[in-house]
Design a protein around this motif. Sequence first.
Motif, PDB file in Angstrom:
ATOM      1  N   PHE A   1       0.837  -1.202   0.000  1.00  0.00           N
ATOM      2  CA  PHE A   1       0.000   0.000   0.000  1.00  0.00           C
ATOM      3  C   PHE A   1       0.868   1.248   0.000  1.00  0.00           C
ATOM      4  CE2 PHE A   1      -2.922  -3.140   1.678  1.00  0.00           C
ATOM      5  CZ  PHE A   1      -4.129  -2.785   1.114  1.00  0.00           C
ATOM      6  N   ASN A   2       0.276   2.361  -0.395  1.00  0.00           N
ATOM      7  CA  ASN A   2       0.945   3.665  -0.421  1.00  0.00           C
ATOM      8  C   ASN A   2       0.606   4.482   0.820  1.00  0.00           C
ATOM      9  OD1 ASN A   2       2.292   3.475  -2.936  1.00  0.00           O
ATOM     10  ND2 ASN A   2       0.356   3.801  -3.983  1.00  0.00           N
ATOM     11  N   GLY A   3       0.711   3.879   1.993  1.00  0.00           N
ATOM     12  CA  GLY A   3       0.479   4.641   3.220  1.00  0.00           C
ATOM     13  C   GLY A   3      -0.873   4.429   3.865  1.00  0.00           C
ATOM     14  N   ASN A   4      -1.744   3.604   3.273  1.00  0.00           N
ATOM     15  CA  ASN A   4      -3.059   3.397   3.868  1.00  0.00           C
ATOM     16  C   ASN A   4      -3.331   1.926   4.209  1.00  0.00           C
ATOM     17  OD1 ASN A   4      -3.249   2.695   1.158  1.00  0.00           O
ATOM     18  ND2 ASN A   4      -5.320   3.490   0.923  1.00  0.00           N
ATOM     19  N   ALA A   5      -2.274   1.169   4.505  1.00  0.00           N
ATOM     20  CA  ALA A   5      -2.443  -0.247   4.858  1.00  0.00           C
ATOM     21  C   ALA A   5      -3.301  -0.411   6.116  1.00  0.00           C
ATOM     22  CB  ALA A   5      -1.084  -0.918   5.066  1.00  0.00           C
ATOM     23  N   GLU A   6      -3.067   0.407   7.113  1.00  0.00           N
ATOM     24  CA  GLU A   6      -3.833   0.276   8.357  1.00  0.00           C
ATOM     25  C   GLU A   6      -5.314   0.541   8.124  1.00  0.00           C
ATOM     26  OE1 GLU A   6      -3.398   1.413  13.049  1.00  0.00           O
ATOM     27  OE2 GLU A   6      -2.323   2.623  11.586  1.00  0.00           O
ATOM     28  N   GLU A   7      -5.631   1.577   7.362  1.00  0.00           N
ATOM     29  CA  GLU A   7      -7.030   1.883   7.043  1.00  0.00           C
ATOM     30  C   GLU A   7      -7.663   0.722   6.281  1.00  0.00           C
ATOM     31  OE1 GLU A   7      -9.657   5.066   4.389  1.00  0.00           O
ATOM     32  OE2 GLU A   7      -7.482   5.235   4.423  1.00  0.00           O
ATOM     33  N   ALA A   8      -6.957   0.213   5.278  1.00  0.00           N
ATOM     34  CA  ALA A   8      -7.478  -0.904   4.484  1.00  0.00           C
ATOM     35  C   ALA A   8      -7.700  -2.134   5.352  1.00  0.00           C
ATOM     36  CB  ALA A   8      -6.520  -1.226   3.339  1.00  0.00           C
ATOM     37  N   PHE A   9      -6.758  -2.442   6.231  1.00  0.00           N
ATOM     38  CA  PHE A   9      -6.886  -3.646   7.047  1.00  0.00           C
ATOM     39  C   PHE A   9      -7.942  -3.513   8.126  1.00  0.00           C
ATOM     40  CE2 PHE A   9      -3.987  -5.665   4.522  1.00  0.00           C
ATOM     41  CZ  PHE A   9      -3.728  -6.953   4.968  1.00  0.00           C
ATOM     42  N   ASN A  10      -8.184  -2.314   8.619  1.00  0.00           N
ATOM     43  CA  ASN A  10      -9.325  -2.123   9.526  1.00  0.00           C
ATOM     44  C   ASN A  10     -10.630  -2.390   8.785  1.00  0.00           C
ATOM     45  OD1 ASN A  10      -8.155  -1.575  12.074  1.00  0.00           O
ATOM     46  ND2 ASN A  10      -7.626   0.481  11.394  1.00  0.00           N
ATOM     47  N   PHE A  11     -10.693  -1.962   7.524  1.00  0.00           N
ATOM     48  CA  PHE A  11     -11.861  -2.249   6.695  1.00  0.00           C
ATOM     49  C   PHE A  11     -12.000  -3.756   6.474  1.00  0.00           C
ATOM     50  CE2 PHE A  11     -13.425  -2.923   2.287  1.00  0.00           C
ATOM     51  CZ  PHE A  11     -14.735  -2.520   2.478  1.00  0.00           C
ATOM     52  N   TYR A  12     -10.918  -4.441   6.093  1.00  0.00           N
ATOM     53  CA  TYR A  12     -10.977  -5.889   5.856  1.00  0.00           C
ATOM     54  C   TYR A  12     -11.376  -6.629   7.133  1.00  0.00           C
ATOM     55  CZ  TYR A  12      -8.410  -4.652   1.616  1.00  0.00           C
ATOM     56  OH  TYR A  12      -8.013  -4.083   0.435  1.00  0.00           O
ATOM     57  N   ARG A  13     -10.851  -6.195   8.266  1.00  0.00           N
ATOM     58  CA  ARG A  13     -11.219  -6.824   9.540  1.00  0.00           C
ATOM     59  C   ARG A  13     -12.704  -6.632   9.827  1.00  0.00           C
ATOM     60  NH1 ARG A  13      -8.565  -4.823  15.052  1.00  0.00           N
ATOM     61  NH2 ARG A  13      -9.702  -3.002  14.329  1.00  0.00           N
ATOM     62  N   SER A  14     -13.272  -5.487   9.428  1.00  0.00           N
ATOM     63  CA  SER A  14     -14.702  -5.260   9.649  1.00  0.00           C
ATOM     64  C   SER A  14     -15.555  -6.215   8.825  1.00  0.00           C
ATOM     65  CB  SER A  14     -15.074  -3.802   9.331  1.00  0.00           C
ATOM     66  OG  SER A  14     -15.153  -3.577   7.931  1.00  0.00           O
ATOM     67  N   VAL A  15     -15.027  -6.693   7.704  1.00  0.00           N
ATOM     68  CA  VAL A  15     -15.764  -7.646   6.860  1.00  0.00           C
ATOM     69  C   VAL A  15     -15.510  -9.083   7.308  1.00  0.00           C
ATOM     70  CG1 VAL A  15     -16.060  -8.545   4.513  1.00  0.00           C
ATOM     71  CG2 VAL A  15     -15.786  -6.075   4.871  1.00  0.00           C
ATOM     72  N   PHE A  16     -14.240  -9.463   7.479  1.00  0.00           N
ATOM     73  CA  PHE A  16     -13.889 -10.851   7.802  1.00  0.00           C
ATOM     74  C   PHE A  16     -14.006 -11.165   9.286  1.00  0.00           C
ATOM     75  CE2 PHE A  16     -11.427 -10.312   3.833  1.00  0.00           C
ATOM     76  CZ  PHE A  16     -11.936 -11.392   3.126  1.00  0.00           C
ATOM     77  N   GLY A  17     -13.887 -10.148  10.154  1.00  0.00           N
ATOM     78  CA  GLY A  17     -13.858 -10.390  11.585  1.00  0.00           C
ATOM     79  C   GLY A  17     -12.457 -10.778  12.025  1.00  0.00           C
ATOM     80  N   GLY A  18     -12.335 -11.147  13.280  1.00  0.00           N
ATOM     81  CA  GLY A  18     -11.053 -11.584  13.812  1.00  0.00           C
ATOM     82  C   GLY A  18     -10.220 -10.428  14.339  1.00  0.00           C
ATOM     83  N   GLU A  19      -8.999 -10.772  14.707  1.00  0.00           N
ATOM     84  CA  GLU A  19      -8.063  -9.799  15.259  1.00  0.00           C
ATOM     85  C   GLU A  19      -6.749  -9.879  14.494  1.00  0.00           C
ATOM     86  OE1 GLU A  19      -8.794  -7.515  17.524  1.00  0.00           O
ATOM     87  OE2 GLU A  19     -10.833  -8.330  17.623  1.00  0.00           O
ATOM     88  N   PHE A  20      -6.018  -8.798  14.476  1.00  0.00           N
ATOM     89  CA  PHE A  20      -4.716  -8.793  13.811  1.00  0.00           C
ATOM     90  C   PHE A  20      -3.750  -9.693  14.572  1.00  0.00           C
ATOM     91  CE2 PHE A  20      -6.184  -4.368  12.689  1.00  0.00           C
ATOM     92  CZ  PHE A  20      -6.529  -4.702  11.386  1.00  0.00           C
ATOM     93  N   ALA A  21      -3.011 -10.497  13.832  1.00  0.00           N
ATOM     94  CA  ALA A  21      -1.977 -11.334  14.439  1.00  0.00           C
ATOM     95  C   ALA A  21      -0.731 -10.499  14.713  1.00  0.00           C
ATOM     96  CB  ALA A  21      -1.636 -12.506  13.517  1.00  0.00           C
ATOM     97  N   MET A  22      -0.539  -9.450  13.909  1.00  0.00           N
ATOM     98  CA  MET A  22       0.638  -8.602  14.091  1.00  0.00           C
ATOM     99  C   MET A  22       0.409  -7.248  13.433  1.00  0.00           C
ATOM    100  SD  MET A  22       4.561  -9.128  12.839  1.00  0.00           S
ATOM    101  CE  MET A  22       4.899 -10.380  14.047  1.00  0.00           C
TER     102      MET A  22
END
Length: 145
Positions: free
Chosen positions: A10-31
Amino acid sequence: MALINPHINFNGNAEEAFNFYRSVFGGEFAMILRFKDMASSEFSAAEKDADKIMHIALPIGKNILMANDIPERMGRVNENENRSKIAISAESREEADKLFNGLSAGGSIEMPIGDSPWGSYFGMFRDKFGIEWMVDYDPKYNGQV
């Protein structure tokens, strides 16, 4: 059997994207590892990139979706690149619809989800972060493709 774990730049928005993906898939970040956490290594970045993501991982079933931000010194990721897609094999039509509708929100649909000529339930889209996805449910494989 080996697992395939997609990794996205990503170009600086990985955290935003992964918060979005987590909202769809559920779960917690492993790292979640930021560049500032990598002091005195070849992975350290300029101060302006310090809070960007060096590595993030979201377990999804037996797989892990991973990503990082590209430090400015390494250039930018071509967000219109279309050589690859992340393919999701759902375990039911309902799960396929949930994932397709959730991940495609704010993005652009290339092929609406529906019955395909090859017998599965299938759709394609580019999400709001420019990542391309395919969602498929094939009752012959029940999510095991």
